[in-house]
Every structure is written in C-alpha cells, then in structure tokens.
Write a protein that holds these residues in place. Structure first.
Motif, mmCIF file in Angstrom:
data_model
loop_
_atom_site.group_PDB
_atom_site.id
_atom_site.type_symbol
_atom_site.label_atom_id
_atom_site.label_comp_id
_atom_site.label_asym_id
_atom_site.label_seq_id
_atom_site.Cartn_x
_atom_site.Cartn_y
_atom_site.Cartn_z
ATOM 1 N N VAL A 222 0.838 -1.206 0.000
ATOM 2 C CA VAL A 222 0.000 0.000 0.000
ATOM 3 C C VAL A 222 0.871 1.254 0.000
ATOM 4 O O VAL A 222 0.583 2.231 -0.714
ATOM 5 C CB VAL A 222 -0.948 -0.016 1.216
ATOM 6 N N ALA A 223 1.949 1.243 0.795
ATOM 7 C CA ALA A 223 2.836 2.404 0.852
ATOM 8 C C ALA A 223 3.503 2.665 -0.500
ATOM 9 O O ALA A 223 3.601 3.819 -0.951
ATOM 10 C CB ALA A 223 3.892 2.203 1.938
ATOM 11 N N TRP A 252 13.134 15.563 -7.897
ATOM 12 C CA TRP A 252 13.677 14.245 -7.564
ATOM 13 C C TRP A 252 13.891 14.039 -6.064
ATOM 14 O O TRP A 252 13.698 12.909 -5.584
ATOM 15 C CB TRP A 252 14.968 13.986 -8.343
ATOM 16 N N PRO A 253 14.248 15.074 -5.264
ATOM 17 C CA PRO A 253 14.349 14.799 -3.817
ATOM 18 C C PRO A 253 13.013 14.403 -3.195
ATOM 19 O O PRO A 253 12.959 13.526 -2.323
ATOM 20 C CB PRO A 253 14.867 16.128 -3.244
ATOM 21 N N PHE A 254 11.931 15.040 -3.657
ATOM 22 C CA PHE A 254 10.614 14.693 -3.130
ATOM 23 C C PHE A 254 10.205 13.289 -3.571
ATOM 24 O O PHE A 254 9.610 12.529 -2.795
ATOM 25 C CB PHE A 254 9.579 15.716 -3.591
ATOM 26 N N SER A 255 10.504 12.945 -4.832
ATOM 27 C CA SER A 255 10.168 11.598 -5.314
ATOM 28 C C SER A 255 10.939 10.535 -4.550
ATOM 29 O O SER A 255 10.394 9.478 -4.199
ATOM 30 C CB SER A 255 10.475 11.497 -6.815
ATOM 31 N N LEU A 256 12.221 10.811 -4.282
ATOM 32 C CA LEU A 256 13.022 9.855 -3.517
ATOM 33 C C LEU A 256 12.477 9.696 -2.102
ATOM 34 O O LEU A 256 12.390 8.580 -1.572
ATOM 35 C CB LEU A 256 14.478 10.320 -3.489
ATOM 36 N N ALA A 257 12.080 10.816 -1.500
ATOM 37 C CA ALA A 257 11.534 10.754 -0.142
ATOM 38 C C ALA A 257 10.198 10.022 -0.104
ATOM 39 O O ALA A 257 9.879 9.356 0.888
ATOM 40 C CB ALA A 257 11.374 12.164 0.419
ATOM 41 N N LEU A 258 9.421 10.119 -1.194
ATOM 42 C CA LEU A 258 8.126 9.428 -1.231
ATOM 43 C C LEU A 258 8.279 7.931 -1.072
ATOM 44 O O LEU A 258 7.416 7.267 -0.492
ATOM 45 C CB LEU A 258 7.413 9.744 -2.556
ATOM 46 N N TYR A 259 9.362 7.389 -1.601
ATOM 47 C CA TYR A 259 9.574 5.946 -1.519
ATOM 48 C C TYR A 259 10.365 5.551 -0.272
ATOM 49 O O TYR A 259 10.062 4.521 0.351
ATOM 50 C CB TYR A 259 10.308 5.451 -2.764
ATOM 51 N N LEU A 260 11.363 6.344 0.089
ATOM 52 C CA LEU A 260 12.244 5.939 1.181
ATOM 53 C C LEU A 260 11.614 6.147 2.554
ATOM 54 O O LEU A 260 11.712 5.268 3.422
ATOM 55 C CB LEU A 260 13.566 6.713 1.103
ATOM 56 N N PRO A 262 8.392 6.202 3.730
ATOM 57 C CA PRO A 262 7.454 5.162 4.215
ATOM 58 C C PRO A 262 8.121 3.824 4.480
ATOM 59 O O PRO A 262 7.761 3.134 5.448
ATOM 60 C CB PRO A 262 6.429 5.064 3.071
ATOM 61 N N LEU A 263 9.103 3.440 3.638
ATOM 62 C CA LEU A 263 9.784 2.167 3.859
ATOM 63 C C LEU A 263 10.569 2.177 5.166
ATOM 64 O O LEU A 263 10.562 1.194 5.916
ATOM 65 C CB LEU A 263 10.717 1.867 2.681
ATOM 66 N N ILE A 264 11.240 3.300 5.441
ATOM 67 C CA ILE A 264 12.008 3.385 6.680
ATOM 68 C C ILE A 264 11.084 3.377 7.893
ATOM 69 O O ILE A 264 11.330 2.684 8.893
ATOM 70 C CB ILE A 264 12.897 4.645 6.665
ATOM 71 N N LEU A 266 7.949 2.177 8.142
ATOM 72 C CA LEU A 266 7.331 0.865 8.325
ATOM 73 C C LEU A 266 8.335 -0.160 8.835
ATOM 74 O O LEU A 266 7.985 -1.027 9.644
ATOM 75 C CB LEU A 266 6.716 0.393 7.004
ATOM 76 N N SER A 267 9.576 -0.064 8.381
ATOM 77 C CA SER A 267 10.599 -0.999 8.860
ATOM 78 C C SER A 267 10.852 -0.805 10.352
ATOM 79 O O SER A 267 11.031 -1.781 11.095
ATOM 80 C CB SER A 267 11.899 -0.805 8.079
ATOM 81 N N ARG A 268 10.835 0.448 10.818
ATOM 82 C CA ARG A 268 11.024 0.701 12.237
ATOM 83 C C ARG A 268 9.812 0.257 13.054
ATOM 84 O O ARG A 268 9.942 -0.274 14.157
ATOM 85 C CB ARG A 268 11.293 2.198 12.461
ATOM 86 N N VAL A 269 8.616 0.483 12.505
ATOM 87 C CA VAL A 269 7.393 0.136 13.233
ATOM 88 C C VAL A 269 7.286 -1.377 13.410
ATOM 89 O O VAL A 269 6.993 -1.874 14.512
ATOM 90 C CB VAL A 269 6.159 0.697 12.513
ATOM 91 N N PHE A 270 7.515 -2.129 12.331
ATOM 92 C CA PHE A 270 7.367 -3.586 12.404
ATOM 93 C C PHE A 270 8.648 -4.296 12.835
ATOM 94 O O PHE A 270 8.643 -5.505 13.027
ATOM 95 C CB PHE A 270 6.921 -4.137 11.049
ATOM 96 N N GLY A 271 9.745 -3.545 12.958
ATOM 97 C CA GLY A 271 10.997 -4.172 13.356
ATOM 98 C C GLY A 271 11.558 -5.093 12.297
ATOM 99 O O GLY A 271 12.013 -6.201 12.605
ATOM 100 N N VAL A 272 11.550 -4.649 11.030
ATOM 101 C CA VAL A 272 12.058 -5.465 9.931
ATOM 102 C C VAL A 272 13.590 -5.410 9.927
ATOM 103 O O VAL A 272 14.182 -4.323 9.986
ATOM 104 C CB VAL A 272 11.500 -4.963 8.583
ATOM 105 N N HIS A 273 14.222 -6.566 9.857
ATOM 106 C CA HIS A 273 15.679 -6.623 9.835
ATOM 107 C C HIS A 273 16.116 -7.920 9.146
ATOM 108 O O HIS A 273 15.316 -8.829 8.927
ATOM 109 C CB HIS A 273 16.253 -6.571 11.258
ATOM 110 N N PHE A 274 17.399 -7.971 8.806
ATOM 111 C CA PHE A 274 17.974 -9.148 8.161
ATOM 112 C C PHE A 274 18.639 -10.037 9.213
ATOM 113 O O PHE A 274 19.261 -9.558 10.161
ATOM 114 C CB PHE A 274 19.018 -8.746 7.114
ATOM 115 N N ILE A 275 18.507 -11.345 9.018
ATOM 116 C CA ILE A 275 19.196 -12.331 9.845
ATOM 117 C C ILE A 275 20.200 -13.058 8.955
ATOM 118 O O ILE A 275 19.828 -13.700 7.971
ATOM 119 C CB ILE A 275 18.214 -13.335 10.467
ATOM 120 N N ARG A 276 21.455 -12.933 9.283
ATOM 121 C CA ARG A 276 22.496 -13.568 8.488
ATOM 122 C C ARG A 276 22.591 -15.061 8.812
ATOM 123 O O ARG A 276 22.351 -15.469 9.946
ATOM 124 C CB ARG A 276 23.843 -12.906 8.757
ATOM 125 N N PRO A 277 22.952 -15.858 7.829
ATOM 126 C CA PRO A 277 23.137 -17.297 8.101
ATOM 127 C C PRO A 277 24.393 -17.536 8.930
ATOM 128 O O PRO A 277 25.418 -16.878 8.718
ATOM 129 C CB PRO A 277 23.255 -17.905 6.701
#
Length: 426
Positions: A222-223, A252-260, A262-264, A266-277
């Motif tokens: 949705v974002a 272009w700065p506004f367009s870049l912010a539009l995508y980055l 919300p992703l940042i 939402l990642s902080r809200v849901f605690g999205v992170h990578f787990i290395r093998p």
C-alpha cells in the motif's frame, strides 16, 4: 423543342443496395467473406480435433475431465514460497509450481536486463580490453545452448563449491572457505545460504475473502502504490509548470523521499531486519538456504538472456544519431550523463520491442528447470501430477494455457510501456 427530362439522382458507389453477389465481387465485402470462411474452417477443424481426441480417449477407457485437480496430491515439493503439504490437492501443487516459475522468471528478467544493459554499453567502450571482453562474453553465451550452460553451472556448483563444513574455522582460526558479500552469503555444493527478512512485531494476517495476506507485506505494498501515485501526480505538476514557465522545478528529492520515508518508517514500526546465516553444527541456520537448483537456473537464464539483451541494447544505442551525443557534449554534459540522459532514453524505442521477445523466451526457457530438479510448473503439473493421474491431455492443456496467459500478460505490460516511451507523432 422537347421538354427537358428531370435529372435522375446519382447514387454513390457506397450507397448501392446490398446484394448477395457483393459478398464475392465487391472488394469491401469480399475480405469479410474470406475472413468468415477461414474462421469457420478453423473452428470446424478445432471441433473435429477435440471430438477425435475425446473418442480416442474413450476407446482407451479414459474420460476428458479436469476433476483430478481437486484430488490429493500426495507428494512433497522441497522448494515452495506458498504453504504446501502432501495432503494438498494437485491444483495446489500446480500453484506452487506456478509461483516457483514466476519467481525465477521475474528475477531472471531483472538480472538479465541489468546484465544486458551493462554489457551492451561496455561493448561500445573506447577501452579496447573492456570492449573485447564483453564481446567474448556475448559470443560465448549466445552460441552455446542454454541447457548446456545450465549443466555447466550445475557442475561448477556441485564439484567446485565448498561444503558447509568448509566454512568452519580450524584450531588456528582459518577456514577453507569464506562467506562473500560482507560475510552474508555462503555458496555451498548443496545450497546457497543467504540472509532472510525477519519481523519483530508481526500483527498477523488479513483475511480478504478466501485469501489471507500478511499485514506487513500488505502495508509495504500500500505504501509503495501510494508513493507511486503521488509521484505520478508530482511529475504531471512539474510538466505543467515547465510548459507554462519554461523551467522545470526540482522534484527528484521529493520523489526519492516518497519511496524511502514510508519504507524506513514501516521498517522501524514492524521491526524489519535481516538475519544472516550462521554455521551451527554441519549446516547453516538462521538465514535462508536456497536450493542450488534455483540458484543455478537463475544464473543460467540471466547470463544467457543477458547476452541477447546486450546486443539489443548495443543496436538501440547505435541507432541514435551521433549528433545527439555531440550536441549533449557541447552543452557540457559528461559522458555518463550523455548516456543516461540523452542516448538511452531515445534508444528505448528501438530496444523495447525485441526486449519483449527476450522476456518471453526467458519465461518459457524456465521450463528447463527439470534439468536441475527445480520444482517449477513443468515439474509439478507436467511431471509428477501427470504421471500420478495419467491425465496427459488435461495436464498439457492446463500447462499450455498458463504459459500462454503469462506470455500475454508480459506482452501487454511491455506494450503499454513501449507506447509510453515511443516518439509521439502528429
């Protein structure tokens, strides 16, 4: 003097009353007559073919029925991205194979495009060594069958890649093999261990009718869709301002912010992170162990198709007049800016049509996954399900219909994009 007779009205050729003979002798109606006859003949042939097939199946004690799709599959699929167990139906197994096919095809199209664009541009480099190396790559991969490349890469993974235990350090702290890409990827002779995404705060799933979607995934989708819509509106506003004032506002700065942003967020809200093998015991755990069949097929499809796309890109660039680059250089643009802002946008109108064919070829060539044991649509519906049920005709028809639908969808999307980038004529 005899009175003049009134002039009879002149009838235009297109206003003549319709007669049956016009279906043959009138050029306008004759083409419709021929098309109608050809359509009737084709439909009659198709009806005869279907009827003949049904009768032959009946002689062998078989019926033409798709009910087997709802029977229990009874076999496992080692690699799947949607939930599946052996207790599910053959239809579910076919859906697993379809998603596996779409996954390797989508990733292959992206990687092949990146490889093709880079190699196509580098083939035109003024550096003699770089240009010749790219030429060698293109000629080698284009002139060797794809199946052989799949088998060669599979042999490399099987015979050359280290085993999982080779990543374990010895008493001196040295290991026979080391992980790559910032110690996050471990290719082995059995699988390739890569990082996986994890969520600390998972709110669960959302039921949309018979389908359940993960809330985190849905939020990101949705974002991204909202950002894309606002980005389109922003581009339209900037174009309107440019048409009115002759100057285009910086967007272009506004367009870049539009995508980055919300992703940042939402990642902080849901605690999205990578787990290395990490190597625990004799195998890697924590990350995602990708089956080497998937990795081998993805690399082979990408490298093979990328060689063809490179030639398409090179031809598109050479189709742009040299005066365009000279004019851009006269305006002060650097070589990188000339290629990215002037040459490639104009070359797209030449690149896109043959690029569609390469995407279609890659999608259909993914059916060679059976050579490496990757469970795609051909291996599930056209392999295990077909052998278990004995429904050869039904399985082939369903599989052909699915591949046809995928190809038409890819063609439709790319044709829409081609219509947007082509030159506008009056």
């Amino acid at each position: 003097m005899a009175p003049k007779s009134p002039m009879s009205p002149v009838t235009a050729p297109g206003d003549r009353p319709f007669r049956l003979s016009m279906l043959i002798y009138d050029r306008k109606f004759r083409s419709l007559t021929i098309q109608t006859l050809v359509f009737i003949i084709v439909m009659l042939f198709a009806a005869w073919l279907v009827n003949n097939t049904v009768q032959n199946l009946a002689r062998q004690g078989k019926t033409f029925d798709f009910g087997f799709l709802w029977n229990r599959a009874g076999y496992d699929i080692p690699f799947h991205i949607i939930p599946y167990s052996s207790a599910d139906t053959h239809l579910r197994a076919a859906m697993v194979g379809l998603t596996n096919t779409l996954l390797v095809s989508a990733l292959g199209c992206v990687l092949a495009t990146i490889i093709g664009v880079l190699v196509g541009v580098l083939r035109l480099s003024r550096n003699w060594l770089v240009a010749r190396l790219m030429t060698v790559y293109v000629e080698i991969f284009r002139n060797v069958p794809l199946l052989l490349w799949i088998l060669v890469i599979l042999a490399l993974f099987t015979e050359v890649m280290p085993g999982p235990r080779d990543y374990r350090p010895d008493a001196d702290g040295n290991a026979k093999a080391e992980m790559i890409l910032f110690d996050s990827v471990a290719p082995t002779n059995r699988y390739t261990a890569v990082p996986r995404l994890a969520v600390d705060h998972d709110p669960g799933s959302v039921a949309l009718g018979p389908v359940s979607l993960d809330t985190v995934f849905l939020a990101f989708v949705v974002a991204l869709v909202a950002a894309w819509l606002i980005h389109r509106w922003l581009r339209g506003w900037a174009q309107a301002r440019q048409d009115a004032t002759g100057r285009r506002p910086l967007t272009w700065p506004f367009s870049l912010a539009l995508y980055l942003v919300p992703l940042i967020v939402l990642s902080r809200v849901f605690g999205v992170h990578f787990i290395r093998p990490e190597l625990t015991g004799f195998n890697f755990s924590g990350g995602l162990n990708l089956d080497n069949g998937f990795v081998v097929l993805l690399l082979a499809l990408s490298l093979y198709t990328g060689a063809f796309i490179a030639e398409i890109v090179r031809a598109g660039i050479l189709a742009v007049s040299r005066g365009q680059s000279e004019a851009a250089a006269a305006l002060g643009l650097q070589p990188r800016g000339i290629m990215g802002l002037v040459i490639l946008p104009q070359a797209l109108r030449v690149i896109i049509p043959p690029l569609i064919s390469q995407f279609l070829n890659l999608t259909k060539n993914s059916s060679l996954a059976i050579a490496v044991g990757y469970p795609d649509l051909r291996a599930t519906l056209g392999g295990t399900t077909l052998n278990q049920t004995g429904r050869e005709m039904e399985s082939m028809i369903v599989m052909m219909g699915i591949y046809l639908a995928i190809s038409l969808a890819i063609s439709g999307v790319m044709n829409v994009y081609n219509a947007r980038v082509k030159l506008k004529e009056r």
